[in-house]
Design an enzyme around this catalytic site. Structure first.
Site, PDB file in Angstrom:
ATOM      1  N   ARG B 149      31.403  30.196  20.649  1.00 55.90           N
ATOM      2  CA  ARG B 149      29.974  30.407  20.892  1.00 55.90           C
ATOM      3  C   ARG B 149      29.639  30.690  22.348  1.00 55.90           C
ATOM      4  O   ARG B 149      28.474  30.853  22.675  1.00 55.90           O
ATOM      5  CB  ARG B 149      29.187  29.225  20.334  1.00 55.90           C
ATOM      6  CG  ARG B 149      29.418  29.122  18.834  1.00 55.90           C
ATOM      7  CD  ARG B 149      28.554  28.187  18.074  1.00 55.90           C
ATOM      8  NE  ARG B 149      28.859  28.352  16.650  1.00 55.90           N
ATOM      9  CZ  ARG B 149      29.372  27.414  15.868  1.00 55.90           C
ATOM     10  NH1 ARG B 149      29.608  26.200  16.324  1.00 55.90           N
ATOM     11  NH2 ARG B 149      29.644  27.672  14.595  1.00 55.90           N
ATOM     12  N   ASP B 344      26.619  16.155   3.548  1.00 54.16           N
ATOM     13  CA  ASP B 344      26.962  17.068   4.642  1.00 54.16           C
ATOM     14  C   ASP B 344      25.720  17.576   5.364  1.00 54.16           C
ATOM     15  O   ASP B 344      25.669  18.733   5.799  1.00 54.16           O
ATOM     16  CB  ASP B 344      27.799  18.249   4.119  1.00 54.16           C
ATOM     17  CG  ASP B 344      28.578  18.934   5.239  1.00 54.16           C
ATOM     18  OD1 ASP B 344      28.822  18.288   6.270  1.00 54.16           O
ATOM     19  OD2 ASP B 344      28.928  20.112   5.077  1.00 54.16           O
TER      20      ASP B 344
END
Lengths: 183, 571
Positions: B149, B344
């Site tokens: 990123r 999650d």
């Protein structure tokens, strides 16, 4: 319409899966993968084996499995010179997957490999096909030996997403069986 | 394997030739003599006012808000591509870099398939100045696909996290490696995809890997030498107070979590060591408050993701926003969005600092589909927003047969950074709608194996889509919302020109009116725009730069292009 034989198999699978669930209630046990013979059909007239290959069928190995098996725990055996028609579906809701037939090598590769047979791979081999996407491929099993049916998405095969293919000069019919898993 | 059909290449080339970036044609040889502006601590501290893009979130508050306003609501419709740069990597993958741009030099990272690369491009001359390649050790533990990123920059050095778990320092002028530190073992699941953050003499980095049963951490390394300066584990050991927490029956906002607390407590001795593989990734770049020297970190899911039966307790500090002393690494406070998460629902989108009613707050958009506003001093909840994606059957326990729940396992808001317009006090989220069945599947931990304790199964025939939403932080209400054809993944960036930029998986890159949500401009980039854009100025002009290279996990078309947009250059 579902055949009585298929219905019987489904009932057996359901019973096995229920037993697994009951077992987990008492103590955590690893669900045992079940070979589903309905995934394989043989046409002796055309000498074609039709194999339904499902990526991420269960949660085993974080869904990095084929038909609920990992690390070569399932073996598809086909007679030499038969046509193998693979019907691939990605059942994993999270990750893309693919499939190809490659040579039996160690260590298991991280990246897609040249296929062991012409056209023995799905589309988007490295990128993978998205959840619930399907693809079919056909090839002629014209060489005896042991091969891997392997997910070509980088890292997936090496993480255990592979089963075995045996092309046999002595087999008369295709068969599907559990085999010892091992990296 | 490339998806490009190639049609756009001549178009892009034509645009490039018709409207070159400032400075082109000033002479050859500029590439070798291009001045690399050395980024000082003062520059980093003042980044919010900068026309450069100096770090992942633009400034320490992480709000991705550029003060530039030359491109605005009245002229954005004229935006054109002024340059298209292709990385030329041999393989394609999720292209999620946020370009750092300093003094007209752009530093980008490639998706780490298979190697991590950093490329320095002189935007004046459109020449590549240098290219660094880090040959990764074989990594099969990148759960959601290899990516990177971006970099951090300070003091003449770039800092890169690599897929094989290293933190690498590079000479800003040459791309030569200065030092490398092994942050974690990739064979156990420790991988690096985040952009590090430089604070004074420290480089801050976390780790991914909670899908493999790691024990997460936040670390500071000496920026000059690579020596570790402090470490804070995201999952506290029993000696550090443990990860059991208060055995919360509800979220902090009162939602029933449907836990069997009696059973969890009864099982707690049996699973006393579960914390050692308890997860808690730090996926993204934290926010930093220089005034109080506090880091605000988002911590992801516990391990295994969906099987809570073998990890009794609240599983602190998974699924939390945590405040840490940046000097010492000491814990200050934590706010757990989802105690004992079995869905999650990570805290993965990076936290952002903002001012609200004269008070400093921390804002985080959860995979739950809510935006959380916390008091930066105490961690107390100020408010939780309206849901910005549909929610259904929230917090129902996963089951053997599969439990339908919304949001799906990607959220809500995934890793994508939000942006905040501080004048309007609006946060802009990019959401996903992906109905899924949650199926439990018991599995013991195995070293380096994907360990979800579950399967996420897509529901055939159910539509998936996304949205862009403006949320008023003062009220928590949605101000506007625009539906998108596909689930959103990539991130947003806002400007003082009244604009919000974000891209879509289908290749469209769009500018929205920050106040109304009207789409004021769009450009088709030919591959998924699944990265967060940067804004910068060069020679008096404002530019918007974004990577258009798709996303592996969601199957968005891959590519290797970085688009630089600007207003048409006067002839």
């Amino acid at each position: 319409m579902e055949s009585p034989q298929a219905a019987w198999r489904a009932a057996v699978l359901l019973a096995l899966s229920s037993l697994g669930a009951a077992g987990r209630a008492a103590a955590q046990t690893v669900p045992v993968p079940v070979v589903d013979p309905a995934r394989l059909k043989a046409d002796t007239a055309t000498r074609t084996a039709e194999f339904e290959l499902i990526a991420g069928l269960t949660g085993l190995n974080g869904a990095l499995n084929f038909n609920g098996f990992r690390d070569g725990g399932l073996t598809l055996t086909v007679p030499k010179a038969w046509t193998v028609a693979v019907h691939f579906r990605n059942h994993d809701g999270m990750l893309p997957h693919s499939a190809e037939v490659i040579a039996d090598v160690r260590p298991i590769p991280l990246q897609p490999q040249p296929p062991a047979f012409d056209r023995a791979f799905t589309l988007k081999l490295a990128e993978g096909l998205p959840p619930e996407a399907t693809d079919d491929f056909r090839f002629i099993a014209n060489r005896e030996g042991t091969f891997l049916i392997y997910c070509g998405v980088p890292g997936h095969g090496a993480a255990g997403m592979w089963i075995r293919l045996v092309v046999s000069g002595s087999a008369r019919l295709p068969k599907l069986g559990a085999t010892p898993a091992g990296r | 394997m490339r998806q490009w059909t190639g049609w756009w290449r001549p178009v892009a080339l034509a645009c490039l030739m018709a409207a070159p970036l400032a400075g082109q044609g000033s002479g050859t040889g500029a590439a070798s003599t291009a001045p690399h502006t050395v980024v000082t601590n003062d520059m980093l501290l003042q980044a919010a006012q900068s026309g450069d893009w100096l770090m992942y979130g633009h400034n320490y508050w992480n709000n991705r808000f550029s003060p530039l306003a030359t491109i605005n609501t009245t002229n954005v419709r004229n935006l054109v591509p002024r340059m298209v740069f292709q990385t030329g990597t041999p393989q394609l993958g999720s292209f999620e870099t946020t370009p750092v741009v300093v003094g007209g030099i752009m530093y980008i990272t490639t998706p780490a398939v298979p190697n991590n690369e950093v490329i320095a491009v002189d935007l004046h001359t459109q020449k590549t100045l240098w290219r660094y390649t880090h040959k990764n050790a074989g990594v099969s533990t990148a759960c959601c696909g290899p990516n990177n990123r971006g970099v951090a920059i300070a003091g003449g050095t770039l800092y890169l996290g690599t897929l094989d778990g290293q933190l690498v320092a590079l000479d800003q002028a040459t791309g030569k490696e200065k030092w490398a530190a092994q942050v974690g073992d990739p064979a156990e699941g420790y991988t690096e995809t985040m952009a590090p953050l430089v604070i004074d003499d420290k480089v801050i980095i976390g780790t991914s890997g909670a899908e493999y049963g790691i024990r997460g951490f936040v670390r500071a390394y000496n920026a000059a030498t690579g020596a570790q300066m402090w470490n804070w584990y995201t999952i506290p050991s029993p000696q550090e107070g443990g990860w059991w927490g208060r055995w919360s029956r509800t979220t902090g906002e009162g939602d029933n979590l449907n836990r069997n607390i009696v059973k969890e407590k009864a099982d707690s001795a049996k699973y006393a060591d579960a914390w050692m593989h308890g997860g808690g990734s730090m996926w993204m770049t934290p926010a930093y408050d220089a005034e109080t020297k506090t880091l605000f970190v988002g911590i992801g899911n516990p391990s295994p993701d969906l099987d809570g039966s073998i990890r009794p307790g609240d599983n602190l500090w998974s699924e939390s926003v945590v405040a840490i002393d940046a000097t010492t690494g000491k814990f200050k406070w934590g706010y757990q969005e989802v105690p004992h998460d079995v869905w999650d629902l990570d805290v993965v989108s990076p936290p952002v600092i903002a001012m609200l009613g004269g008070k400093k707050v921390v804002v985080e958009a959860g995979k739950t589909g809510w935006v959380y506003v916390l008091d930066a001093a105490t961690g107390k909840l100020v408010r939780r927003s309206e849901a910005f994606v549909p929610q259904e059957n929230m917090f129902a326990q996963p089951s053997d047969s599969g439990t339908r729940m919304l949001p799906g396992a990607n959220g809500g808001q995934e890793w994508s950074p939000i942006t905040i317009n501080p004048t309007l006090s609006y946060a802009y989220t990019v959401g996903l709608h992906q109905p899924m069945h949650y199926k439990t599947h018991y599995a013991p931990w195995e070293r380096g194996r994907l360990w979800l304790g579950s399967a996420f199964v897509a529901i055939p025939g159910e539509a998936q889509w996304g949205n862009v939403t403006a949320i008023d932080l003062a009220t928590g209400k949605k101000v506007w919302q625009v539906k998108t054809d596909q689930p959103m993944m990539g991130g947003a960036t806002a400007t003082a020109g009244g604009l919000v930029f974000t891209g879509e998986g289908n290749g469209w890159f769009k500018a929205y009116d920050a106040k109304t949500g009207a789409v004021l401009w769009q450009f088709y980039c030919g591959a998924g725009v699944n990265s967060a854009p940067s804004i910068f100025s060069m020679d008096g002009e404002e530019f918007v730069v974004v990577a258009a290279g798709g996303n592996f996990q969601l199957g968005f078309p891959l590519g290797d292009a970085v688009f630089v947009f600007g207003l048409p250059k006067a002839m």
